[in-house]
Design a protein around this motif. Structure first.
Motif, PDB file in Angstrom:
ATOM      1  N   VAL A  69       0.814  -1.215   0.000  1.00  0.00           N
ATOM      2  CA  VAL A  69       0.000   0.000   0.000  1.00  0.00           C
ATOM      3  C   VAL A  69       0.853   1.274   0.000  1.00  0.00           C
ATOM      4  CG1 VAL A  69      -0.233   0.198   2.516  1.00  0.00           C
ATOM      5  CG2 VAL A  69      -2.061   1.057   1.031  1.00  0.00           C
ATOM      6  N   GLN A  70       2.102   1.170   0.471  1.00  0.00           N
ATOM      7  CA  GLN A  70       2.969   2.342   0.475  1.00  0.00           C
ATOM      8  C   GLN A  70       3.552   2.633  -0.898  1.00  0.00           C
ATOM      9  OE1 GLN A  70       5.541   1.133   3.803  1.00  0.00           O
ATOM     10  NE2 GLN A  70       4.686   2.805   4.991  1.00  0.00           N
ATOM     11  N   GLY A  71       3.592   1.629  -1.755  1.00  0.00           N
ATOM     12  CA  GLY A  71       4.013   1.839  -3.132  1.00  0.00           C
ATOM     13  C   GLY A  71       5.514   1.863  -3.343  1.00  0.00           C
ATOM     14  N   ARG A 112      -7.196   6.729   4.683  1.00  0.00           N
ATOM     15  CA  ARG A 112      -8.180   5.901   5.389  1.00  0.00           C
ATOM     16  C   ARG A 112      -7.690   4.470   5.611  1.00  0.00           C
ATOM     17  NH1 ARG A 112     -12.226   2.659   3.623  1.00  0.00           N
ATOM     18  NH2 ARG A 112     -11.862   3.302   1.470  1.00  0.00           N
ATOM     19  N   ILE A 113      -7.096   3.853   4.576  1.00  0.00           N
ATOM     20  CA  ILE A 113      -6.668   2.461   4.703  1.00  0.00           C
ATOM     21  C   ILE A 113      -5.512   2.337   5.690  1.00  0.00           C
ATOM     22  CG2 ILE A 113      -5.667   0.497   3.478  1.00  0.00           C
ATOM     23  CD1 ILE A 113      -7.190   1.356   1.005  1.00  0.00           C
ATOM     24  N   LEU A 114      -4.518   3.238   5.580  1.00  0.00           N
ATOM     25  CA  LEU A 114      -3.385   3.182   6.498  1.00  0.00           C
ATOM     26  C   LEU A 114      -3.822   3.422   7.939  1.00  0.00           C
ATOM     27  CD1 LEU A 114      -0.426   4.956   4.651  1.00  0.00           C
ATOM     28  CD2 LEU A 114      -0.573   2.560   5.347  1.00  0.00           C
ATOM     29  N   LYS A 115      -4.692   4.401   8.139  1.00  0.00           N
ATOM     30  CA  LYS A 115      -5.170   4.703   9.498  1.00  0.00           C
ATOM     31  C   LYS A 115      -5.884   3.490  10.086  1.00  0.00           C
ATOM     32  CE  LYS A 115      -6.371   7.145  13.133  1.00  0.00           C
ATOM     33  NZ  LYS A 115      -7.253   6.173  13.803  1.00  0.00           N
ATOM     34  N   LEU A 185      -9.240  -5.801  11.237  1.00  0.00           N
ATOM     35  CA  LEU A 185      -9.263  -5.665  12.693  1.00  0.00           C
ATOM     36  C   LEU A 185      -9.505  -4.214  13.092  1.00  0.00           C
ATOM     37  CD1 LEU A 185      -8.866  -7.572  15.124  1.00  0.00           C
ATOM     38  CD2 LEU A 185      -6.454  -6.915  15.122  1.00  0.00           C
ATOM     39  N   GLY A 186      -8.831  -3.303  12.396  1.00  0.00           N
ATOM     40  CA  GLY A 186      -9.011  -1.882  12.683  1.00  0.00           C
ATOM     41  C   GLY A 186     -10.396  -1.396  12.338  1.00  0.00           C
TER      42      GLY A 186
END
Length: 203
Positions: A69-71, A112-115, A185-186
């Motif tokens: 996701v960080q690329g 949003r996804i990282l948080k 989970l988050g």
């Protein structure tokens, strides 16, 4: 180029970089956790790891920390700094290179996804740190490096000697494989928290 120009004018210049725990490092086979989280969370992640066939947290002694996701741009940026640190150290220059913790910076909390993934990682026992705390820790390590130059000069493991990895390095599974589970989970934590908040307000 800027670093080279500055160093040519000031031969006593010390260069410093902050590394990322979502990178690959040679760490050996020791120090892996047996489980992540507690109770139902630990049982769930073990089941998930078997079903999804997650790769281990060490492969031939190498920690495979890259996260999709960080690329690639993020990975390249971190690797450039790491390469420069290695080259300058080999040339005899005093350097500071320390792996910093996962931090709740604006760029993370706005993603949003990282948080959501970070919320899940906290429940797995790998909590990200508040950005101001991370800044204080890294500043303290920089000061320490300034006063103890030989520590990195003569260490074969200078990249990870003082890593603040939030438990990522000791995870039994690679971070990229865990991210999907951490997001779920988050997200579950956010839904639960939202429902509890509505109940409290209704009372």
């Amino acid at each position: 180029v800027v670093e080279r120009l500055v160093c040519s004018e000031r031969t006593d210049t010390m260069l410093a970089w902050i590394g990322s725990p979502t990178d690959a490092f040679k760490l050996g086979e020791d120090g892996l956790k047996k489980q992540l989280g507690e109770g139902a969370v630990a049982r769930s992640v073990s089941t998930y790891a078997m079903v999804r066939r997650l790769r281990p947290g060490r492969i031939g002694g190498v920690y495979p920390g890259f996260v999709d996701v960080q690329g690639p741009n993020y990975a390249a940026a971190k690797r450039i700094g790491r390469w420069r640190a290695t080259v300058e150290r080999a040339a005899g220059r005093q350097i500071s290179y320390n792996v910093g913790p996962m931090s709740l910076t604006a760029s993370v909390t706005d993603h949003r996804i990282l948080k959501t993934a970070y919320d899940g990682l906290e429940r797995l026992g790998m909590p990200p740190l508040p950005s101001d705390l991370s800044a204080s820790i890294m500043a303290a390590l920089l000061v320490w490096d300034l006063h103890t130059p030989d520590a990195q000069r003569y260490s074969d493991t200078f990249l990870t000697d003082k890593a603040v990895d939030c438990g990522m390095f000791s995870s039994p599974y690679e971070p990229n494989g865990l991210m999907e589970f951490a997001v779920a989970l988050g997200a579950g934590s956010s839904v639960t928290g939202g429902v509890k908040g509505l109940v409290r307000r209704s009372r």
